[in-house]
Design an enzyme around this catalytic site. Structure first.
Site, PDB file in Angstrom:
ATOM      1  N   CYS A 199       0.997  -1.222   0.016  1.00  0.00           N
ATOM      2  CA  CYS A 199       0.189   0.056   0.028  1.00  0.00           C
ATOM      3  C   CYS A 199       0.860   1.172  -0.078  1.00  0.00           C
ATOM      4  CB  CYS A 199      -0.962   0.022   1.174  1.00  0.00           C
ATOM      5  SG  CYS A 199      -2.514   1.075   0.701  1.00  0.00           S
ATOM      6  N   HIS A 217      -3.592  -4.672   0.132  1.00  0.00           N
ATOM      7  CA  HIS A 217      -3.056  -5.386   1.585  1.00  0.00           C
ATOM      8  C   HIS A 217      -2.991  -7.031   1.407  1.00  0.00           C
ATOM      9  CE1 HIS A 217      -2.427  -1.837   4.040  1.00  0.00           C
ATOM     10  NE2 HIS A 217      -3.547  -1.362   3.379  1.00  0.00           N
ATOM     11  N   GLU A 250      -1.470  -8.791   2.891  1.00  0.00           N
ATOM     12  CA  GLU A 250      -1.377  -9.526   4.157  1.00  0.00           C
ATOM     13  C   GLU A 250      -2.773 -10.176   4.859  1.00  0.00           C
ATOM     14  OE1 GLU A 250      -0.696  -6.682   3.364  1.00  0.00           O
ATOM     15  OE2 GLU A 250      -1.385  -5.266   5.061  1.00  0.00           O
TER      16      GLU A 250
END
Ligand code: GLN
Length: 549
Positions: free
Chosen positions: A393, A524, A526
């Site tokens: 990001c 993102h 993750e």
């Protein structure tokens, strides 16, 4: 066989916060899922904030974004990771959210003219939300974690909702209390009194715990188990010892060694199978990795950190850390993560050389101006010295700014977020965000949640994913300014992922022949990394780090 009634397991915390209610809830869910039950989870946060989006992550921990864009608590991430499921806003509530709905309903005359009262109308709204989550997931079991600690004022109405549900269908509701048993250094033995008080306070709310999970430095011995059992009115074999562990992924295994799922099934009359050995075996295998890893992989996380301890830091970037672990484990490596403060790289070029000690660098998500020049220096160093770099990001936006400054020669290139008067705003506010900013409307107003992107063939990204189209979760207000895309690409930066309409740049990278790994994502990744399904981009990054070593 007829479908059994949905069962609700409430998880509450005693004595202090931070002893692992979220992990305990996730672990119970995982075990029951592996016994063939359809499990979902609900998190209740007692604060007034409507969501976690406006909270400072340094104080509150990570803001976890769901596919539907809800900005929630990090525990939602734990549920998704342990249970390998996709949750939505029906699985998350706060006091603010509950009150907001009740007040809106009242304004719409939905209470038919009656006096709307804190009790029972607030608990009834809570119950209806819990049941809605059950219905949407077609759940056999719903784990409901009530945030906060027993005895505080904030979560009382949620306990009241739980009590009312128990009254309505006693067999379908049970209570697990996760409590803390301190071993004060000066005394040298584990003390049960704080938990005795906590259970009594819970009793005062009309609730009796069925299971007590005893958190502490060490095992709760039999003598204390019996004592707490007698005083708190819980059978001794329903007191589960849960000492500190090196890896949270051992916790479901430890719970099962204590036969926790048998007890829960017995208490609520759940009819289900034995543990699915194949699935359980996968988890055991994964959990073992945390203790293996002959070799290490050293990652530098460069961010804007305040004077906080490791505890808070690791909480603020929880999903990133876990994503690194999953991918490192599959490569049989132990990740060693170092937190480097970007501010330190601002005025000290010598310091940059220290980065050579790492196998890879991550610049995670972030906001605001502090430390940005340091991050840009780090990105330049990683690019020029061919150190694997992964930007998440803000970390991707930094990549684009650095490239514009140092390769395109646009010396004042910047993001509007940092310098709105720059002549070369290569990262600009998104069209859809302009109105929000004008109105000072910040809550839930970014580009949030899952959006599709199309990958360009033959790129690092498409090689890692192995598919053409992806959906990833977002949380940002700015984007790559379309005016600069052609020039950036001409000079070698590849936008390997774009929104389906081609307008938004989702992934930026340098080709493999230019750099071992230099890639950033506007989203993102993750948030979608799961223990049994590591994220392909994290895996590609870790592989590049290992190769580099
Ligand atoms: N601050 C940047 C934006 O709003 C990046 C956000 C982030 O890293 N989550 O676009």
């Amino acid at each position: 066989m007829a479908k059994q009634a949905t069962k609700y397991i409430f998880v509450v915390g005693g004595v202090i916060s931070g002893v692992g209610k979220g992990i305990a809830s996730s672990s119970i869910g995982l075990i029951l899922k592996n016994r063939g039950l359809n499990v979902t989870a609900v998190k209740i946060d007692p604060y007034i904030n409507v969501d976690a989006g406006t909270m400072n992550p340094i104080e509150h921990g990570e803001v976890f974004v769901l596919s539907d864009g809800d900005e929630t608590d990090q525990d939602m991430g734990n549920y998704e990771r342990f249970l390998d499921i996709d949750l939505s806003r029906v699985n998350y509530m706060t006091t603010g959210r509950v009150y907001k709905t009740v007040i809106e309903k009242e304004r719409n005359l939905e209470y038919g003219g009656k006096c709307v009262e804190v009790v029972p109308d607030i608990p009834l709204e809570v119950i209806s939300r819990i049941k809605k989550a059950a219905e949407i997931a077609k759940a056999d079991v719903v784990i409901v974690e009530i945030g906060g600690t027993i005895g505080e004022y904030q979560n009382l109405l949620f306990l009241e909702a739980a009590r009312m549900m128990k009254l309505e269908t006693p067999k379908d509701v049970s209570f697990v209390m996760v409590s803390y048993f301190p071993t004060p250094g000066t005394i040298g033995e584990m003390k049960t009194k704080p938990t005795q008080y906590a259970v009594r306070t819970l009793n005062g709310a009309g609730i009796q715990p069925d299971i007590l999970i005893a958190r502490g430095d060490t095992n709760l011995d039999n003598k204390r188990k019996e004592k707490i059992s007698m005083i708190c009115n819980i059978s001794a074999d329903s007191v589960i010892s849960a000492p500190d562990v090196d890896s949270i992924y051992d916790i479901p295994l430890n719970f099962e060694k204590e036969k926790l799922s048998d007890k829960l099934c017995e208490i609520m009359g759940i009819v289900c199978g034995k543990l699915n050995q194949k699935e359980w075996g996968k988890w055991e295998e994964f959990a073992k990795y945390a203790h293996n890893g002959k070799d290490t992989v050293k990652i530098a996380m460069v961010g804007k950190y305040f004077e906080t301890g490791d505890f808070v830091l690791s909480d603020s970037y929880l999903s990133v850390i876990e994503a690194i672990k999953y991918s490192a484990y599959t490569e049989d490596r132990k990740p060693i993560i170092s937190w480097l403060n970007s501010v330190d790289f601002e005025k000290n070029p010598e310091k940059l050389k220290e980065l050579k000690a790492y196998d890879g660098i991550i610049v995670p998500g972030g906001f605001g101006q502090r430390g940005v020049e340091g991050k840009l220096n780090v990105v330049k160093f990683a690019r020029e010295n061919k150190i694997p770099y992964f930007g998440l990001c803000y970390g991707m936006q930094m990549m684009v700014i650095e490239y514009a400054r140092n390769v395109l020669g646009l010396k004042d290139a910047n993001t509007r977020e940092v310098n709105p008067s720059s002549k070369n705003i290569v990262i600009d506010v998104m069209e859809s965000q302009k109105e929000h900013l004008k109105n000072n409307s910040y809550g839930g107003s970014m580009r949030l949640g899952g959006y599709k992107a199309i990958l360009q063939d033959g790129t690092v990204a498409s090689g890692a994913y192995g598919v053409k189209e992806i959906t990833e979760r977002h949380r940002h207000r700015y984007e790559v300014n379309p005016t600069f895309i052609e020039e950036l690409e001409k000079k070698g930066l590849v936008f390997s992922g774009r929104s389906p309409d081609g307008r938004l740049m989702e992934i930026a990278e340098l080709p493999k022949k230019e750099h071992p790994f230099f890639l950033g994502t506007q989203f993102h990744p993750e948030f979608l990394a799961h223990p049994l399904h590591p994220h392909p981009l994290f895996t590609a990054f870790i592989q590049a780090c290992i190769k580099q070593k």
